[in-house]
Each structure stands twice: as C-alpha cells, then as structure tokens.
Design an enzyme around this catalytic site. Structure first.
Site, PDB file in Angstrom:
ATOM      1  N   GLY A 122       0.854  -1.170  -0.050  1.00 20.71           N
ATOM      2  CA  GLY A 122       0.065  -0.103  -0.004  1.00 20.71           C
ATOM      3  C   GLY A 122       0.983   1.352  -0.135  1.00 20.71           C
ATOM      4  O   GLY A 122       1.244   1.633   0.985  1.00 20.71           O
ATOM      5  N   THR A 124       0.838   3.823  -3.197  1.00 22.33           N
ATOM      6  CA  THR A 124       0.141   4.735  -4.264  1.00 22.33           C
ATOM      7  C   THR A 124      -1.309   5.400  -3.745  1.00 22.33           C
ATOM      8  O   THR A 124      -1.812   4.478  -3.170  1.00 22.33           O
ATOM      9  CB  THR A 124       0.007   4.266  -5.690  1.00 22.33           C
ATOM     10  OG1 THR A 124       0.949   3.483  -6.253  1.00 22.33           O
ATOM     11  CG2 THR A 124      -0.751   5.256  -6.558  1.00 22.33           C
ATOM     12  N   THR A 130       2.901   9.077  -8.082  1.00 22.48           N
ATOM     13  CA  THR A 130       4.360   8.597  -7.887  1.00 22.48           C
ATOM     14  C   THR A 130       5.159   9.662  -7.208  1.00 22.48           C
ATOM     15  O   THR A 130       6.279   9.315  -6.916  1.00 22.48           O
ATOM     16  CB  THR A 130       5.059   8.183  -9.417  1.00 22.48           C
ATOM     17  OG1 THR A 130       4.961   9.496 -10.303  1.00 22.48           O
ATOM     18  CG2 THR A 130       4.543   7.150 -10.074  1.00 22.48           C
ATOM     19  N   GLU A 244      10.780  -4.654  -7.251  1.00 26.10           N
ATOM     20  CA  GLU A 244       9.681  -4.638  -8.041  1.00 26.10           C
ATOM     21  C   GLU A 244       9.922  -4.382  -9.520  1.00 26.10           C
ATOM     22  O   GLU A 244       9.404  -5.239 -10.244  1.00 26.10           O
ATOM     23  CB  GLU A 244       8.771  -3.372  -7.393  1.00 26.10           C
ATOM     24  CG  GLU A 244       7.444  -3.636  -8.387  1.00 26.10           C
ATOM     25  CD  GLU A 244       6.679  -2.418  -7.878  1.00 26.10           C
ATOM     26  OE1 GLU A 244       5.339  -2.235  -7.661  1.00 26.10           O
ATOM     27  OE2 GLU A 244       7.253  -1.252  -7.546  1.00 26.10           O
TER      28      GLU A 244
END
Length: 386
Positions: A122, A124, A130, A244
């Site tokens: 969690g 964004t 961004t 990621e």
C-alpha cells in the site's frame, strides 16, 4: 560442482513443467471471467517457487532476486500472468532486509509454507501518484498502537493476501527537514483490518489484474507491526521498489519471448499469396528487431539482479531494466498482433490477452517517462524537470 547457469536451467525446466499443467485455456477462462487463478498460484506456492527469496532457516529456498526474476519470467513466458503473484516476491525484500528478528521468525515460515500470503503493498495514493514523499495517509501513535487514516489506490491482490506492506506518514510533512523523512512502514494483517477501519473497493480494469481502492478510517495497527525505525520507511521501501521494477522487467522479458515465439511460429505457417508471410522482410524485420531488444533488456535485468543480490546500489539499473524490458515486450506485442491480422484479436489465440497484459507496464509500477526523468537527473546530471 553445479554452476549457477546449470542451477538456472534446472529451475527453468521445473517451472516449465509446472506451468504446462495449466494450458492456455485455463488462463483464458480466468481472464474472461475476471477470476483469480487460485489453483495455479497454489501449485507455485506448494512447489516453493514463491518462497524463493526466503532464507532456508525460515523454510524458503534462500535464493536471490536473480532466481526470483527467473520464476517471474518463466510464468509469463508460459502464457500465464505473474501479476497474480509477483507481489510476494518484491514485498519480501522489505521484510527480509528491514524486519526485526521476531517479525521474520514469526511471519517468514508461514509465508514460505503458504499459510500466509504477503501479496499487497500500500503505497500509491489518488492525489499524489508517484510523488510518494507527499503521500497523505497518516499513522499517529496512540499508546501501543498506530491509528491510520487516509486512502490508497491501485493496490493489488487484497482479496488474495493476508498481509500488506503499508507506507504512511508518521511525522507531518511540515515537521521534517527532508520530505522523504517521517514516513514509516507497517505490516498490516488484512484479516483483522478489513471491516475494522479498512474498506476495500475493487477497480474494474482492462486486464485481469486484481486491484483496489483502500479507505482507512481509524484503523488500529499494533506498534510491533512497524518494520524498522519510525520515520525511515521511505529508504526501506526503496529496496522493495527496486526489486519490484527488476521483477517486472523479468515479466516483460517473459512476455517478449512469448510474443516472439508465437508470431515466429505463425509467420512460418501462415500462407498468403502462395508463400509463408515470414518470407517477407516486412514481417521478418520487426520480429527480429523485437528479439534483439528483448535480448538486450535481458542483460540489464541480470545486471540489476546482480547488484541487488550483492547489496549494491541498483536504482539506476532496476529502472533502466524496467524501461528497456517494457519497451521491448510492447514492441514484440505489436508485431505479434499485427502479423496475426484479424486472428490477433480473437481470444482463442491468446494474443489479445497478452497484448493487454504487457501494455500495463508502460504505465506501472512506474511510467516509462518517469524513468527517463530519473536517468536524466540522477545519472546525466540534467536539471530536475518536475
């Protein structure tokens, strides 16, 4: 003694054997019904692939990001979508590198066995996107608990996750010297949180990528669920974000090879004007160009993995790998759908499904334009553009 490449080849063979048990029809049906491929994810979990980065002492394989990226690549290369499970890989980095000994001893064995899933992050928010350091979700300390209020968006796999990594502001922005300070990371038990301060609203989207809006209203989190020190969460989350982006690069590379294999085979067999279409340079060249670019992106992916596993700074490499791989897979996707003609739009060929899936990575988890801004400013030394 087995070399690293031999280990990787064995991994690929085992993954391809597992993925082959779930044919295109299986993934196509889940896409059509917008359902979650539970059986496929369970098979990956039971085989230990989603615990690749967990140390052996906690029940995992003790492998690195390099091996985790191969898992993601092979899932996508098989025609599946690693977006259903990739969160567990990159979320693991934050817990592994910054969690306490007690947190790791409690959570990691359960994650490795599949008893718990750590699929969600969690970060964004709808108004900041961004611009992470300006996020507005707050976590205020009250006794032995933190009380969370705010909103998140594009948070994936909540419905199929037990735990979530949450980034929230614990010190107001006007009380810190740098805007990256005052952010903290929490491990949220979604089984307790949903309905008790956390409301989840699914977002329907163009790919079968389970994602949601989250609303926090006085959600209480035990203080011991904080990962690392208060106020240092932004630095911690970067490890997860670099992992990621590198894993997403690997997925795009898997997609790229899938498209190239698909269109190459089709171009050899499809006869138009009494000749295979693959005999025409107008068909050959775009496919060959896409292959060259996938191969080049692959090299940057491995460099980002190498630096991450060596605990070296890998932000630039992770970002560039994601950019190159996303562009290469999109180029391959366009060639694949173009040379399939009308059949590229038919669901039974799976091209349109994979086309939609790989298009996401021009936008998420970070847009290609923002990566170019990062390279311009942080590598080339150009003035900040935003």
């Amino acid at each position: 003694m087995m070399t690293l490449n031999e280990t990787h080849n064995e991994m690929r063979e085992a993954l391809r054997e597992l993925c082959a048990r779930f044919p295109p029809e299986y993934h196509r049906a889940h896409d059509e019904k917008a359902t979650y491929p539970e059986e496929f994810i369970n098979a990956l979990t039971e085989a230990g692939w989603l615990a690749a980065m967990i140390p052996e002492e906690y029940g995992g394989s003790g492998l690195g990001l390099t091996e985790a990226s191969i898992v993601m690549e092979e899932i996508n290369r098989s025609g599946a979508n690693a977006g259903h499970c990739h969160g567990q890989m990159y979320n693991m980095s934050t817990l592994l590198r910054h969690g306490s000994a007690e947190q790791k001893a409690y959570y990691l064995p359960k994650i490795a066995s599949g008893e718990l899933r750590l699929q969600s992050m969690g970060v964004t928010e709808p108004t900041t996107g961004t611009d992470t350091t300006k996020l507005k979700t707050t976590a205020m300390r009250k006794g032995d608990r933190y009380v969370v209020n705010g909103q998140k968006v594009w948070i994936s796999r909540i419905q199929h996750s037990d735990l979530m990594i949450l980034l929230a502001r614990t010190t107001p922005l006007d009380q810190v010297q740098k805007k990256s300070q005052g952010l903290s990371i929490f491990l949220v038990d979604l089984r307790d949180a949903i309905g008790n301060g956390l409301t989840v609203k699914p977002i329907r989207n163009m790919v079968n990528h389970e994602t949601n809006e989250l609303f926090f209203e006085d959600l209480e989190i035990p203080a011991e669920n904080m990962i690392g020190e208060e106020g240092k969460g932004f630095r911690y989350i970067l490890d997860g974000l670099n992992a990621e982006r590198t894993l997403i690069a690997a997925e795009c590379i898997g997609d790229g090879y899938w498209f190239i294999d698909k269109v190459t085979n089709y171009a050899k067999e499809r006869i138009v004007f009494d000749r295979p279409i693959g005999k025409n340079q107008g068909v050959q060249f775009p496919i060959a160009r896409a292959y060259v670019n996938v191969e080049a992106a692959n090299l940057m992916r491995y460099e980002a993995c190498r630096r991450f596993d060596a605990h070296q700074d890998c932000g630039a490499q992770a970002n560039m790998a994601k950019l190159l791989a996303a562009d290469a897979s999109w180029e391959a996707a366009n060639a694949c759908i173009q040379f399939h003609g009308g059949f590229g739009f038919a669901a039974e060929y799976d091209v349109e499904r994979k086309f939609r899936e790989t298009r996401l990575y021009q936008v998420a988890p970070i847009s290609t334009n923002l990566i170019l801004s990062y390279v311009a400013e942080h590598i080339l030394g150009l003035p900040r553009s935003y």
